[in-house]
Design a protein around this motif. Structure first.
Motif, PDB file in Angstrom:
ATOM      1  N   ILE A   1      10.350 -30.914 -30.450  1.00 24.65           N
ATOM      2  CA  ILE A   1      11.549 -31.416 -29.732  1.00 24.65           C
ATOM      3  C   ILE A   1      12.031 -32.534 -30.261  1.00 24.65           C
ATOM      4  CG2 ILE A   1      12.235 -31.770 -27.624  1.00 24.65           C
ATOM      5  CD1 ILE A   1      10.163 -29.789 -26.231  1.00 24.65           C
ATOM      6  N   LEU A   2      13.210 -32.595 -30.698  1.00 25.78           N
ATOM      7  CA  LEU A   2      14.038 -34.016 -31.259  1.00 25.78           C
ATOM      8  C   LEU A   2      15.143 -34.095 -30.278  1.00 25.78           C
ATOM      9  CD1 LEU A   2      13.763 -32.985 -34.938  1.00 25.78           C
ATOM     10  CD2 LEU A   2      12.410 -34.885 -33.881  1.00 25.78           C
ATOM     11  N   ASP A   3      15.331 -33.704 -29.083  1.00 27.09           N
ATOM     12  CA  ASP A   3      16.356 -34.062 -28.342  1.00 27.09           C
ATOM     13  C   ASP A   3      16.751 -35.635 -28.298  1.00 27.09           C
ATOM     14  OD1 ASP A   3      16.118 -31.405 -27.662  1.00 27.09           O
ATOM     15  OD2 ASP A   3      16.019 -31.784 -25.327  1.00 27.09           O
ATOM     16  N   HIS A   4      17.773 -35.938 -28.152  1.00 21.02           N
ATOM     17  CA  HIS A   4      18.180 -37.295 -28.294  1.00 21.02           C
ATOM     18  C   HIS A   4      19.734 -37.484 -27.391  1.00 21.02           C
ATOM     19  CE1 HIS A   4      20.015 -35.552 -31.989  1.00 21.02           C
ATOM     20  NE2 HIS A   4      21.011 -36.302 -31.820  1.00 21.02           N
ATOM     21  N   TRP A   5      19.653 -38.731 -27.189  1.00 17.72           N
ATOM     22  CA  TRP A   5      20.837 -39.210 -26.221  1.00 17.72           C
ATOM     23  C   TRP A   5      21.522 -40.473 -27.173  1.00 17.72           C
ATOM     24  CZ3 TRP A   5      16.302 -37.705 -24.599  1.00 17.72           C
ATOM     25  CH2 TRP A   5      16.103 -36.743 -23.618  1.00 17.72           C
ATOM     26  N   VAL A   6      22.830 -40.483 -27.300  1.00 14.91           N
ATOM     27  CA  VAL A   6      23.742 -41.596 -27.437  1.00 14.91           C
ATOM     28  C   VAL A   6      24.363 -42.203 -26.590  1.00 14.91           C
ATOM     29  CG1 VAL A   6      25.325 -42.205 -29.458  1.00 14.91           C
ATOM     30  CG2 VAL A   6      23.644 -40.537 -30.038  1.00 14.91           C
ATOM     31  N   ARG A   7      24.085 -43.534 -26.258  1.00 18.29           N
ATOM     32  CA  ARG A   7      24.727 -44.350 -25.377  1.00 18.29           C
ATOM     33  C   ARG A   7      25.532 -45.589 -26.188  1.00 18.29           C
ATOM     34  NH1 ARG A   7      20.281 -46.408 -21.944  1.00 18.29           N
ATOM     35  NH2 ARG A   7      20.219 -44.326 -21.115  1.00 18.29           N
ATOM     36  N   PRO A   8      26.652 -45.031 -26.162  1.00 21.31           N
ATOM     37  CA  PRO A   8      27.737 -46.112 -26.772  1.00 21.31           C
ATOM     38  C   PRO A   8      27.715 -47.172 -25.579  1.00 21.31           C
ATOM     39  CG  PRO A   8      28.703 -44.014 -26.775  1.00 21.31           C
ATOM     40  CD  PRO A   8      27.600 -43.822 -25.728  1.00 21.31           C
ATOM     41  N   PRO A   9      28.231 -48.540 -26.063  1.00 20.36           N
ATOM     42  CA  PRO A   9      28.254 -49.626 -25.295  1.00 20.36           C
ATOM     43  C   PRO A   9      29.113 -49.506 -23.675  1.00 20.36           C
ATOM     44  CG  PRO A   9      28.808 -50.295 -27.566  1.00 20.36           C
ATOM     45  CD  PRO A   9      28.887 -48.838 -27.456  1.00 20.36           C
ATOM     46  N   ASP A  10      29.829 -48.500 -23.774  1.00 19.92           N
ATOM     47  CA  ASP A  10      30.745 -48.241 -22.620  1.00 19.92           C
ATOM     48  C   ASP A  10      29.847 -47.621 -21.548  1.00 19.92           C
ATOM     49  OD1 ASP A  10      30.810 -45.683 -23.362  1.00 19.92           O
ATOM     50  OD2 ASP A  10      32.955 -45.366 -23.731  1.00 19.92           O
ATOM     51  N   GLY A  11      28.639 -47.079 -22.019  1.00 14.59           N
ATOM     52  CA  GLY A  11      27.826 -46.460 -21.192  1.00 14.59           C
ATOM     53  C   GLY A  11      27.648 -44.887 -20.986  1.00 14.59           C
ATOM     54  N   ALA A  12      28.989 -44.171 -21.568  1.00 14.23           N
ATOM     55  CA  ALA A  12      29.069 -42.882 -21.611  1.00 14.23           C
ATOM     56  C   ALA A  12      27.857 -42.223 -22.639  1.00 14.23           C
ATOM     57  CB  ALA A  12      30.229 -42.401 -21.974  1.00 14.23           C
ATOM     58  N   GLU A  13      27.007 -41.378 -21.951  1.00 13.29           N
ATOM     59  CA  GLU A  13      25.690 -40.857 -22.659  1.00 13.29           C
ATOM     60  C   GLU A  13      26.150 -39.465 -23.181  1.00 13.29           C
ATOM     61  OE1 GLU A  13      21.812 -42.240 -21.549  1.00 13.29           O
ATOM     62  OE2 GLU A  13      22.023 -40.010 -20.493  1.00 13.29           O
ATOM     63  N   VAL A  14      25.738 -39.363 -24.377  1.00 12.60           N
ATOM     64  CA  VAL A  14      25.767 -37.823 -24.998  1.00 12.60           C
ATOM     65  C   VAL A  14      24.470 -37.319 -25.161  1.00 12.60           C
ATOM     66  CG1 VAL A  14      26.894 -36.540 -26.770  1.00 12.60           C
ATOM     67  CG2 VAL A  14      28.185 -38.445 -25.845  1.00 12.60           C
ATOM     68  N   TYR A  15      24.384 -36.050 -24.724  1.00 14.11           N
ATOM     69  CA  TYR A  15      22.718 -35.406 -24.857  1.00 14.11           C
ATOM     70  C   TYR A  15      22.946 -34.446 -25.786  1.00 14.11           C
ATOM     71  CZ  TYR A  15      19.213 -32.143 -23.841  1.00 14.11           C
ATOM     72  OH  TYR A  15      17.886 -31.327 -23.771  1.00 14.11           O
TER      73      TYR A  15
ATOM     74  N   ARG B   1       7.801 -38.512 -29.114  1.00  9.82           N
ATOM     75  CA  ARG B   1       7.186 -37.714 -30.069  1.00  9.82           C
ATOM     76  C   ARG B   1       6.220 -36.577 -29.392  1.00  9.82           C
ATOM     77  NH1 ARG B   1       7.351 -39.101 -35.351  1.00  9.82           N
ATOM     78  NH2 ARG B   1       5.371 -38.026 -35.661  1.00  9.82           N
ATOM     79  N   ASN B   2       6.143 -35.145 -29.805  1.00  5.45           N
ATOM     80  CA  ASN B   2       5.523 -34.410 -29.276  1.00  5.45           C
ATOM     81  C   ASN B   2       4.967 -33.159 -30.119  1.00  5.45           C
ATOM     82  OD1 ASN B   2       7.596 -32.193 -29.188  1.00  5.45           O
ATOM     83  ND2 ASN B   2       8.672 -33.919 -28.759  1.00  5.45           N
TER      84      ASN B   2
END
Length: 133
Positions: free
Chosen positions: A66-80, A61-62
């Motif tokens: 800024i609401l940047d977020h990352w999705v990390r599926p179980p396979d570990g590939a991260e999406v910014y 929180r800021n």
């Protein structure tokens, strides 16, 4: 390697701090971001979305919207995913999302993703503005 980006936004007739407060709470995602998550649960200090157990990591929180977020599926590939709430005067805000084109995504898939994100942003506006009526 660079990737293409699409900038999507929605104007919301509420002050930016109110938009940020609602949008920054992961538990609110199913109410407006069906393209990302229809279910969200807190598991220890982690937020987990969807049936596959993907982890959702938000920027702390800021005061800058800024609401940047990352999705990390179980396979570990991260999406910014960069996302911002910016003031539009005292009584409105603009929510901006940068859709990054991932490697291997076709033009049609990228367009579909853009449509889904825009639908989520429109739903966010509808949810927030209807709560003010």
């Amino acid at each position: 390697m660079t990737s293409a980006s699409r900038y999507l936004s929605e104007r919301i007739a509420l002050p930016a701090d109110a938009v940020y407060e609602f949008t920054s709470a992961p538990e609110n995602l199913p109410r407006w971001a069906a393209g990302l998550a229809t279910t969200v649960s807190k598991q220890g200090d982690r937020w987990v979305i969807g049936d596959d157990g993907a982890e959702l990591i938000f920027t702390p929180r800021n005061d800058f919207g800024i609401l940047d977020h990352w999705v990390r599926p179980p396979d570990g590939a991260e999406v910014y995913s960069p996302m911002r709430v910016i003031p539009d005067g005292d009584d409105a805000a603009e929510v901006m999302f940068t859709l990054r084109r991932l490697p291997g995504i076709t033009d049609d898939e990228f367009e579909r993703d853009a449509d889904l994100v825009q639908a989520d942003l429109t739903r966010l506006r509808e949810v927030l503005e209807s709560a003010q009526r």
